[in-house]
Write an enzyme that holds these catalytic residues in place. Structure first.
Site, PDB file in Angstrom:
ATOM      1  N   TYR A 151     -68.341 -36.532   4.165  1.00  0.00           N
ATOM      2  CA  TYR A 151     -67.605 -37.692   3.683  1.00  0.00           C
ATOM      3  C   TYR A 151     -67.906 -37.871   2.206  1.00  0.00           C
ATOM      4  O   TYR A 151     -69.075 -37.832   1.798  1.00  0.00           O
ATOM      5  CB  TYR A 151     -68.031 -38.944   4.457  1.00  0.00           C
ATOM      6  CG  TYR A 151     -67.359 -40.220   3.998  1.00  0.00           C
ATOM      7  CD1 TYR A 151     -65.992 -40.418   4.186  1.00  0.00           C
ATOM      8  CD2 TYR A 151     -68.094 -41.237   3.375  1.00  0.00           C
ATOM      9  CE1 TYR A 151     -65.375 -41.590   3.765  1.00  0.00           C
ATOM     10  CE2 TYR A 151     -67.481 -42.416   2.961  1.00  0.00           C
ATOM     11  CZ  TYR A 151     -66.129 -42.587   3.162  1.00  0.00           C
ATOM     12  OH  TYR A 151     -65.529 -43.751   2.747  1.00  0.00           O
ATOM     13  N   ASP A 246     -72.586 -33.683  -3.837  1.00  0.00           N
ATOM     14  CA  ASP A 246     -72.474 -35.125  -3.592  1.00  0.00           C
ATOM     15  C   ASP A 246     -73.810 -35.628  -3.061  1.00  0.00           C
ATOM     16  O   ASP A 246     -74.175 -35.402  -1.914  1.00  0.00           O
ATOM     17  CB  ASP A 246     -71.336 -35.390  -2.599  1.00  0.00           C
ATOM     18  CG  ASP A 246     -71.110 -36.880  -2.347  1.00  0.00           C
ATOM     19  OD1 ASP A 246     -71.937 -37.696  -2.812  1.00  0.00           O
ATOM     20  OD2 ASP A 246     -70.110 -37.216  -1.680  1.00  0.00           O
ATOM     21  N   LYS A 278     -75.350 -45.509  -3.804  1.00  0.00           N
ATOM     22  CA  LYS A 278     -76.308 -46.087  -2.861  1.00  0.00           C
ATOM     23  C   LYS A 278     -77.658 -46.460  -3.509  1.00  0.00           C
ATOM     24  O   LYS A 278     -77.724 -47.487  -4.170  1.00  0.00           O
ATOM     25  CB  LYS A 278     -76.438 -45.191  -1.633  1.00  0.00           C
ATOM     26  CG  LYS A 278     -75.068 -45.102  -0.903  1.00  0.00           C
ATOM     27  CD  LYS A 278     -75.128 -44.535   0.493  1.00  0.00           C
ATOM     28  CE  LYS A 278     -73.811 -44.757   1.214  1.00  0.00           C
ATOM     29  NZ  LYS A 278     -72.884 -43.653   1.190  1.00  0.00           N
TER      30      LYS A 278
HETATM   31  C1  LIG Z   1     -71.382 -43.483   0.913  1.00  0.00           C
HETATM   32  C2  LIG Z   1     -70.923 -42.161   0.432  1.00  0.00           C
HETATM   33  C3  LIG Z   1     -69.828 -42.024  -0.455  1.00  0.00           C
HETATM   34  C4  LIG Z   1     -68.953 -43.184  -0.836  1.00  0.00           C
HETATM   35  O1  LIG Z   1     -69.639 -44.170  -1.536  1.00  0.00           O
HETATM   36  P1  LIG Z   1     -68.994 -45.661  -1.594  1.00  0.00           P
HETATM   37  O2  LIG Z   1     -69.904 -46.383  -2.520  1.00  0.00           O
HETATM   38  O3  LIG Z   1     -69.007 -46.168  -0.186  1.00  0.00           O
HETATM   39  O4  LIG Z   1     -67.613 -45.521  -2.127  1.00  0.00           O
HETATM   40  C5  LIG Z   1     -69.555 -40.779  -0.963  1.00  0.00           C
HETATM   41  N1  LIG Z   1     -70.284 -39.703  -0.616  1.00  0.00           N
HETATM   42  C6  LIG Z   1     -71.319 -39.788   0.242  1.00  0.00           C
HETATM   43  C7  LIG Z   1     -72.109 -38.569   0.574  1.00  0.00           C
HETATM   44  C8  LIG Z   1     -71.654 -41.015   0.811  1.00  0.00           C
HETATM   45  O5  LIG Z   1     -72.661 -41.082   1.691  1.00  0.00           O
END
Ligand SMILES: *Cc1c(COP(=O)(O)O)cnc(C)c1O
Length: 437
Positions: A151, A246, A278
Site C-alpha cells: 500500500y 516506501d 507516520k
Molecule cells: C500509511 C502509508 C502510506 C500512506 O500514508 P498516509 O499518510 O496515510 O497518506 C503510504 N505508504 C505506506 C507504506 C504506508 O504505510
C-alpha cells in the site's frame, strides 16, 4: 498487577457513531477505522497518554495501534508536547520558509545516508504520489512497477493491487480511478525475483520506477526474502529505472534509519528515492520524499517537475516530528523489540495452547500474527488466513482492554511508553482471546 477499571459500556461510542454516520460517510474519515473487517462498533477515543487510550465511555485501553505507527514514543510524550506548545505559541502557519523545516530535513538526511535532500509534504499519500511523478519526470518514462499487497496511500496510479500472473496490467481497485490511471502500472507478486526479471526483460526500457514498501506492513508484516531488495536494485540499475523505497511505515520505526538501517544498503546499491511519514510527523500531518540530489533537482522551482503544498512543512507539525525523531535514540529500538517480543511470545503461546494455527512475522519491532500455519511471503499467502478467527480474537482483546489494529492485514505497533502495567493487561487478556479465536 493492576487491571484497568472498565466501565464495560460502549454506549457513548455507539451514540457518536450514529451521529457520525449522518454527516460523515460510514462515520469515519479513513475506512479501516470503521471496523468492517472485524465487525462491531469502533471506540471513539477521547484522550490518550503513554500506552493508554481512553474512550468516550471512560474505558482505558492498551494501545497496540499507536495511530498506525506515529506514536512511537507513546501518547503525549512530554518533549513532543513542549515542542508543539512552543511552536504553536509562535504561530500556526506562515506560508513562508521557516527554521523548523530545515531542522527536520537535516535530521532525516543525517539519519538515512542515501537521502541527500528531502521535500516535506503533509501525508504519505502525497509523498508517494510526488515520488512517482518525479521518477517519471526524471526518466522520461511512464511505467511504474508495484507489488501486490503493498500500500502506498490512495494515489490513483498505485491503487492497483489486484492482478495475477507474472505481469498483469492492473485494473483499478477503486471506483473512480479511470483505467487509464493504472494502465501504466504493472503489479507483480511480492518476493518473486523471477517475475521481476521477466517483466524487466520484456519492458525494461519503458519502466520509470519500481516502488516497494521497504518491508511491507500493509498486508500484515511480510519482510523481503533474502536477496529480494538487492534484486530490486540490480534490475532497476541495469535498465535505467529508479528504485523508490516506501518507508512511510518502516521509516524511523524499524531502526534509527528505518528498514534501510536494519537490512543495510543492498550490495547492488541504495534506493534512489525514499518516502517517509507516520513516525516523522509525531502524530501530526508531516511526511516527506527524498533521495539523490541530482534527482531532487528536477523538482520545481529548480526543475520542471511541479509539486507544492499550502501546509507543507507546517511549523507545528515539523516541531512535533523533530521532537519525536530526537526521541528516537539508538537505545529506543532494543526496548521496542523487547516489548514486542513479550507480547508476540505471549500471544503465540496462548494461541498454541488453544490449538489455533498462526504464524508471527517481524520487521524490527513491527510484527503481525497471521491466522494460518505457514509463513507468508506474498499477498496471496496473506489472504489465505482465517480472518474470522482474527475478528473473534480482536473483540475478546478489546473487551479485556487491549486495542489491536482492527484487521488481520495490519502490523501491531508498540511504543517506548509500553510499561509493565500495559504488558500485564495484554498477557492477562490473551488466554480468553485465544479461546475465543
Ligand atoms: C500509511 C502509508 C502510506 C500512506 O500514508 P498516509 O499518510 O496515510 O497518506 C503510504 N505508504 C505506506 C507504506 C504506508 O504505510
Amino acid at each position: 498487577m493492576s487491571v484497568p477499571s472498565q466501565t464495560l459500556t460502549t454506549a457513548s461510542s455507539h451514540a457518536l457513531l450514529a451521529r457520525a454516520r449522518a454527516v460523515i460517510p460510514g462515520g469515519v474519515n479513513s475506512p479501516v477505522r470503521a471496523f468492517r473487517a472485524v465487525g462491531g462498533t469502533p471506540r471513539f477515543i477521547a484522550s490518550a497518554h503513554g500506552p493508554w487510550l481512553v474512550d468516550v465511555d471512560g474505558n482505558r485501553l492498551v494501545d497496540l495501534l499507536c495511530s498506525w505507527g506515529p506514536m512511537i514514543l507513546g501518547h503525549r510524550h512530554p518533549d513532543v508536547l513542549d515542542a508543539v506548545n512552543h511552536a504553536a505559541a509562535q504561530g500556526f502557519s506562515f506560508g513562508t520558509p521557516s527554521e523548523g523545516e530545515v531542522l527536520l530535513a537535516e535530521e532525516i538526511v543525517a539519519r538515512v545516508a542515501p537521502v541527500e535532500q528531502v521535500r516535506l509534504v503533509s501525508s504519505g499519500t502525497e509523498a508517494t504520489m510526488s515520488a512517482i511523478r518525479l521518477a517519471r519526470g526524471f526518466t522520461g518514462r511512464d511505467v511504474i512497477v508495484k507489488f501486490a499487497g503493498c500500500y502506498h496511500g490512495h494515489v490513483d496510479a498505485l491503487l492497483a493491487a489486484a492482478g495475477s500472473g507474472v505481469a498483469t496490467f492492473a485494473l483499478p481497485d477503486s471506483a473512480g480511478v479511470p483505467a487509464d490511471m493504472t494502465a501504466e502500472t504493472i503489479v507483480l507478486p511480492y518476493n518473486d525475483i523471477a517475475a521481476l526479471d521477466a517483466v524487466f526483460a520484456a519492458r525494461g526500457g519503458e519502466i520509470a520506477a519500481v516502488i516497494t514498501e521497504a518491508a511491507p506492513g500493509n498486508m500484515g508484516v511480510v519482510p523481503p526474502v533474502v536477496g529480494f531488495t538487492d534484486a530490486l536494485r540490480r534490475v532497476t540499475s541495469a535498465h535505467g529505472a529508479l528504485l523508490v523505497s516506501d518507508e512511510v511505515m518502516t521509516g524511523f520505526r524499524c531502526s534509527r534509519a528505518g528498514w534501510l538501517g536494519l537490512e543495510g544498503v543492498p550490495a547492488a546499491g541504495a534506493p534512489d528515492l525514499f518516502t517517509f511519514g507516520k513516525v516523522m510527523g509525531g502524530g501530526f500531518p508531516a511526511a516527506a520524499f527524498g533521495g539523490r540530489a541530482d534527482i531532487m533537482a528536477h523538482l520545481a522551482p529548480e526543475g520542471p517537475v511541479y509539486q507544492a503544498g499550502t501546509l507543507s512543512g507546517n511549523p507545528v507539525a515539523a516541531a512535533a516530528g523533530l521532537a519525536t525523531l530526537r526521541g528516537c535514540t539508538e537505545d529506543l529500538y532494543p526496548r521496542l523489540e523487547a516489548t514486542a517480543t513479550v507480547i508476540a511470545d505471549a500471544a503465540s503461546a496462548a494461541l498454541t495452547a488453544e490449538g489455533v494455527p498462526h504464524t508471527v512475522q517481524w520487521a524490527g519491532s513491527m510484527f503481525s500474527i497471521f491466522f494460518r500455519e505457514d509463513p507468508v511471503r506474498t499477498y496471496a499467502d496473506a489472504r489465505a488466513q482465517d480472518t474470522a478467527a482474527f475478528g473473534r480474537f480482536f473483540h475478546a482483546m478489546l473487551d479485556a482492554g487491549v486495542h489491536l489494529p482492527p484487521s488481520a492485514f495490519e502490523a501491531w505497533f508498540v511504543s517506548g511508553a509500553h510499561d509493565d502495567e500495559a504488558l500485564d493487561v495484554i498477557t492477562t487478556a490473551l488466554p480468553a482471546a485465544a479461546r475465543a479465536a
